[in-house]
Design a protein around this motif. Structure first.
Motif, PDB file in Angstrom:
ATOM      1  N   PRO A 130       0.804  -1.234   0.000  1.00  0.00           N
ATOM      2  CA  PRO A 130       0.000   0.000   0.000  1.00  0.00           C
ATOM      3  C   PRO A 130       0.832   1.278   0.000  1.00  0.00           C
ATOM      4  O   PRO A 130       0.482   2.233  -0.677  1.00  0.00           O
ATOM      5  N   TYR A 131       1.950   1.324   0.721  1.00  0.00           N
ATOM      6  CA  TYR A 131       2.735   2.556   0.757  1.00  0.00           C
ATOM      7  C   TYR A 131       3.369   2.849  -0.596  1.00  0.00           C
ATOM      8  O   TYR A 131       3.653   3.994  -0.919  1.00  0.00           O
ATOM      9  N   ALA A 132       3.572   1.826  -1.415  1.00  0.00           N
ATOM     10  CA  ALA A 132       4.104   2.048  -2.758  1.00  0.00           C
ATOM     11  C   ALA A 132       3.034   2.646  -3.670  1.00  0.00           C
ATOM     12  O   ALA A 132       3.330   3.461  -4.534  1.00  0.00           O
ATOM     13  N   MET A 133       1.768   2.244  -3.452  1.00  0.00           N
ATOM     14  CA  MET A 133       0.670   2.792  -4.250  1.00  0.00           C
ATOM     15  C   MET A 133       0.496   4.287  -4.028  1.00  0.00           C
ATOM     16  O   MET A 133       0.062   5.008  -4.915  1.00  0.00           O
ATOM     17  N   THR A 134       0.819   4.725  -2.818  1.00  0.00           N
ATOM     18  CA  THR A 134       0.634   6.137  -2.467  1.00  0.00           C
ATOM     19  C   THR A 134       1.946   6.907  -2.504  1.00  0.00           C
ATOM     20  O   THR A 134       1.988   8.063  -2.088  1.00  0.00           O
ATOM     21  N   ARG A 135       3.021   6.270  -2.963  1.00  0.00           N
ATOM     22  CA  ARG A 135       4.355   6.867  -3.008  1.00  0.00           C
ATOM     23  C   ARG A 135       4.769   7.357  -1.610  1.00  0.00           C
ATOM     24  O   ARG A 135       5.358   8.416  -1.461  1.00  0.00           O
ATOM     25  N   GLY A 136       4.414   6.579  -0.607  1.00  0.00           N
ATOM     26  CA  GLY A 136       4.814   6.869   0.763  1.00  0.00           C
ATOM     27  C   GLY A 136       3.964   7.901   1.478  1.00  0.00           C
ATOM     28  O   GLY A 136       4.187   8.186   2.650  1.00  0.00           O
ATOM     29  N   ARG A 137       2.966   8.451   0.804  1.00  0.00           N
ATOM     30  CA  ARG A 137       2.126   9.471   1.435  1.00  0.00           C
ATOM     31  C   ARG A 137       1.097   8.823   2.355  1.00  0.00           C
ATOM     32  O   ARG A 137       0.589   7.746   2.057  1.00  0.00           O
ATOM     33  N   THR A 138       0.803   9.497   3.449  1.00  0.00           N
ATOM     34  CA  THR A 138      -0.181   8.979   4.394  1.00  0.00           C
ATOM     35  C   THR A 138      -1.416   9.854   4.497  1.00  0.00           C
ATOM     36  O   THR A 138      -2.390   9.465   5.133  1.00  0.00           O
ATOM     37  N   GLU A 139      -1.388  11.025   3.893  1.00  0.00           N
ATOM     38  CA  GLU A 139      -2.526  11.949   3.915  1.00  0.00           C
ATOM     39  C   GLU A 139      -2.893  12.326   2.483  1.00  0.00           C
ATOM     40  O   GLU A 139      -2.018  12.500   1.639  1.00  0.00           O
ATOM     41  N   PRO A 140      -4.191  12.496   2.211  1.00  0.00           N
ATOM     42  CA  PRO A 140      -4.585  12.912   0.866  1.00  0.00           C
ATOM     43  C   PRO A 140      -4.144  14.348   0.581  1.00  0.00           C
ATOM     44  O   PRO A 140      -4.056  15.174   1.488  1.00  0.00           O
ATOM     45  N   VAL A 141      -3.855  14.644  -0.695  1.00  0.00           N
ATOM     46  CA  VAL A 141      -3.441  15.992  -1.075  1.00  0.00           C
ATOM     47  C   VAL A 141      -4.611  16.965  -1.006  1.00  0.00           C
ATOM     48  O   VAL A 141      -4.414  18.167  -0.865  1.00  0.00           O
ATOM     49  N   ARG A 142      -5.815  16.439  -1.111  1.00  0.00           N
ATOM     50  CA  ARG A 142      -7.003  17.291  -1.065  1.00  0.00           C
ATOM     51  C   ARG A 142      -8.150  16.484  -0.486  1.00  0.00           C
ATOM     52  O   ARG A 142      -8.305  15.313  -0.763  1.00  0.00           O
ATOM     53  N   GLY A 143      -8.967  17.134   0.312  1.00  0.00           N
ATOM     54  CA  GLY A 143     -10.154  16.493   0.861  1.00  0.00           C
ATOM     55  C   GLY A 143      -9.869  15.739   2.144  1.00  0.00           C
ATOM     56  O   GLY A 143      -8.737  15.401   2.460  1.00  0.00           O
ATOM     57  N   SER A 144     -10.933  15.561   2.892  1.00  0.00           N
ATOM     58  CA  SER A 144     -10.868  14.699   4.078  1.00  0.00           C
ATOM     59  C   SER A 144     -11.972  13.674   3.899  1.00  0.00           C
ATOM     60  O   SER A 144     -13.100  14.011   3.541  1.00  0.00           O
ATOM     61  N   PHE A 145     -11.642  12.435   4.095  1.00  0.00           N
ATOM     62  CA  PHE A 145     -12.556  11.357   3.773  1.00  0.00           C
ATOM     63  C   PHE A 145     -12.886  10.548   5.015  1.00  0.00           C
ATOM     64  O   PHE A 145     -12.061   9.785   5.495  1.00  0.00           O
ATOM     65  N   ASP A 146     -14.111  10.747   5.538  1.00  0.00           N
ATOM     66  CA  ASP A 146     -14.602   9.868   6.597  1.00  0.00           C
ATOM     67  C   ASP A 146     -14.933   8.525   5.965  1.00  0.00           C
ATOM     68  O   ASP A 146     -15.106   8.421   4.749  1.00  0.00           O
ATOM     69  N   LEU A 147     -15.086   7.523   6.790  1.00  0.00           N
ATOM     70  CA  LEU A 147     -15.440   6.208   6.255  1.00  0.00           C
ATOM     71  C   LEU A 147     -16.805   6.216   5.591  1.00  0.00           C
ATOM     72  O   LEU A 147     -17.074   5.414   4.697  1.00  0.00           O
ATOM     73  N   ILE A 148     -17.679   7.145   6.006  1.00  0.00           N
ATOM     74  CA  ILE A 148     -19.023   7.186   5.432  1.00  0.00           C
ATOM     75  C   ILE A 148     -19.178   8.253   4.349  1.00  0.00           C
ATOM     76  O   ILE A 148     -20.269   8.458   3.836  1.00  0.00           O
ATOM     77  N   THR A 149     -18.078   8.924   3.979  1.00  0.00           N
ATOM     78  CA  THR A 149     -18.129   9.881   2.876  1.00  0.00           C
ATOM     79  C   THR A 149     -18.487   9.133   1.589  1.00  0.00           C
ATOM     80  O   THR A 149     -17.919   8.079   1.304  1.00  0.00           O
ATOM     81  N   LEU A 150     -19.451   9.666   0.848  1.00  0.00           N
ATOM     82  CA  LEU A 150     -19.841   9.040  -0.414  1.00  0.00           C
ATOM     83  C   LEU A 150     -19.000   9.593  -1.548  1.00  0.00           C
ATOM     84  O   LEU A 150     -18.729  10.790  -1.614  1.00  0.00           O
TER      85      LEU A 150
ATOM     86  N   LEU B 297      -5.510   7.737  -2.387  1.00  0.00           N
ATOM     87  CA  LEU B 297      -5.875   7.561  -3.789  1.00  0.00           C
ATOM     88  C   LEU B 297      -7.065   8.438  -4.161  1.00  0.00           C
ATOM     89  O   LEU B 297      -7.091   9.056  -5.236  1.00  0.00           O
ATOM     90  N   LEU B 298      -8.040   8.528  -3.262  1.00  0.00           N
ATOM     91  CA  LEU B 298      -9.207   9.375  -3.506  1.00  0.00           C
ATOM     92  C   LEU B 298      -8.824  10.850  -3.544  1.00  0.00           C
ATOM     93  O   LEU B 298      -9.370  11.617  -4.341  1.00  0.00           O
ATOM     94  N   GLY B 299      -7.887  11.238  -2.694  1.00  0.00           N
ATOM     95  CA  GLY B 299      -7.421  12.622  -2.698  1.00  0.00           C
ATOM     96  C   GLY B 299      -6.818  13.008  -4.041  1.00  0.00           C
ATOM     97  O   GLY B 299      -7.049  14.111  -4.549  1.00  0.00           O
ATOM     98  N   ASP B 300      -6.061  12.101  -4.629  1.00  0.00           N
ATOM     99  CA  ASP B 300      -5.484  12.350  -5.950  1.00  0.00           C
ATOM    100  C   ASP B 300      -6.583  12.474  -7.009  1.00  0.00           C
ATOM    101  O   ASP B 300      -6.526  13.341  -7.879  1.00  0.00           O
ATOM    102  N   LEU B 301      -7.594  11.599  -6.943  1.00  0.00           N
ATOM    103  CA  LEU B 301      -8.697  11.656  -7.897  1.00  0.00           C
ATOM    104  C   LEU B 301      -9.517  12.931  -7.724  1.00  0.00           C
ATOM    105  O   LEU B 301      -9.946  13.540  -8.708  1.00  0.00           O
ATOM    106  N   LEU B 302      -9.722  13.345  -6.482  1.00  0.00           N
ATOM    107  CA  LEU B 302     -10.446  14.586  -6.223  1.00  0.00           C
ATOM    108  C   LEU B 302      -9.662  15.784  -6.740  1.00  0.00           C
ATOM    109  O   LEU B 302     -10.224  16.704  -7.343  1.00  0.00           O
ATOM    110  N   ASN B 303      -8.358  15.757  -6.544  1.00  0.00           N
ATOM    111  CA  ASN B 303      -7.492  16.836  -7.011  1.00  0.00           C
ATOM    112  C   ASN B 303      -7.517  16.943  -8.543  1.00  0.00           C
ATOM    113  O   ASN B 303      -7.387  18.033  -9.099  1.00  0.00           O
ATOM    114  N   ALA B 304      -7.705  15.821  -9.222  1.00  0.00           N
ATOM    115  CA  ALA B 304      -7.777  15.799 -10.678  1.00  0.00           C
ATOM    116  C   ALA B 304      -9.211  16.016 -11.189  1.00  0.00           C
ATOM    117  O   ALA B 304      -9.458  15.906 -12.394  1.00  0.00           O
TER     118      ALA B 304
END
Length: 123
Positions: A20-40, A86-93
């Motif tokens: 998993p850390y390779a998928m995120t390039r070592g990042r632990t926080e999204p670049v944009r947005g905050s995602f609760d577990l119940i965020t749609l 991953l969602l933060g990257d998609l939201l940023n794009a």
């Protein structure tokens, strides 16, 4: 000869090939947005761009209908923290939209409670 046969892995039994850390390039926080577990999360289009990672492409295909962050993590069999990045990257794009949970109000106003009390007293 060793007393135990060597481990043999077949297809899915080996588990994820990329950590998993390779998928995120070592990042632990999204670049944009905050995602609760119940965020749609819902995708903004039906076409998956070629410049996204395979995991992000799966997210975009899954999110043609709204799914929660917890559901996405479960379907991908990835930790929620990894999915959030991953969602933060998609939201940023601008490839996804999110709908944050709405917190319930703290309770009825004092005026409403007084009106209910007055109505009960008049009974």
């Amino acid at each position: 000869m060793t007393p135990f046969p060597p481990d043999v892995w077949y297809d899915e039994a080996a588990g994820p090939v990329v950590r998993p850390y390779a998928m995120t390039r070592g990042r632990t926080e999204p670049v944009r947005g905050s995602f609760d577990l119940i965020t749609l999360v819902v995708g903004r289009g039906s076409v998956v761009p070629s410049n996204v990672t395979p995991e992000q492409a799966r997210i975009l295909r899954m999110c043609q209908r709204p799914l929660s962050v917890a559901e996405i993590a479960a379907y991908l069999d990835l930790p929620a923290g990894t999915v959030r990045v991953l969602l933060g990257d998609l939201l940023n794009a601008n490839l996804i939209e999110t709908r944050e949970p709405v917190m319930a109000s703290t309770g009825p106003s004092e005026e409403l409670l007084e009106a209910v009390l007055a109505g009960l007293r008049s009974l």
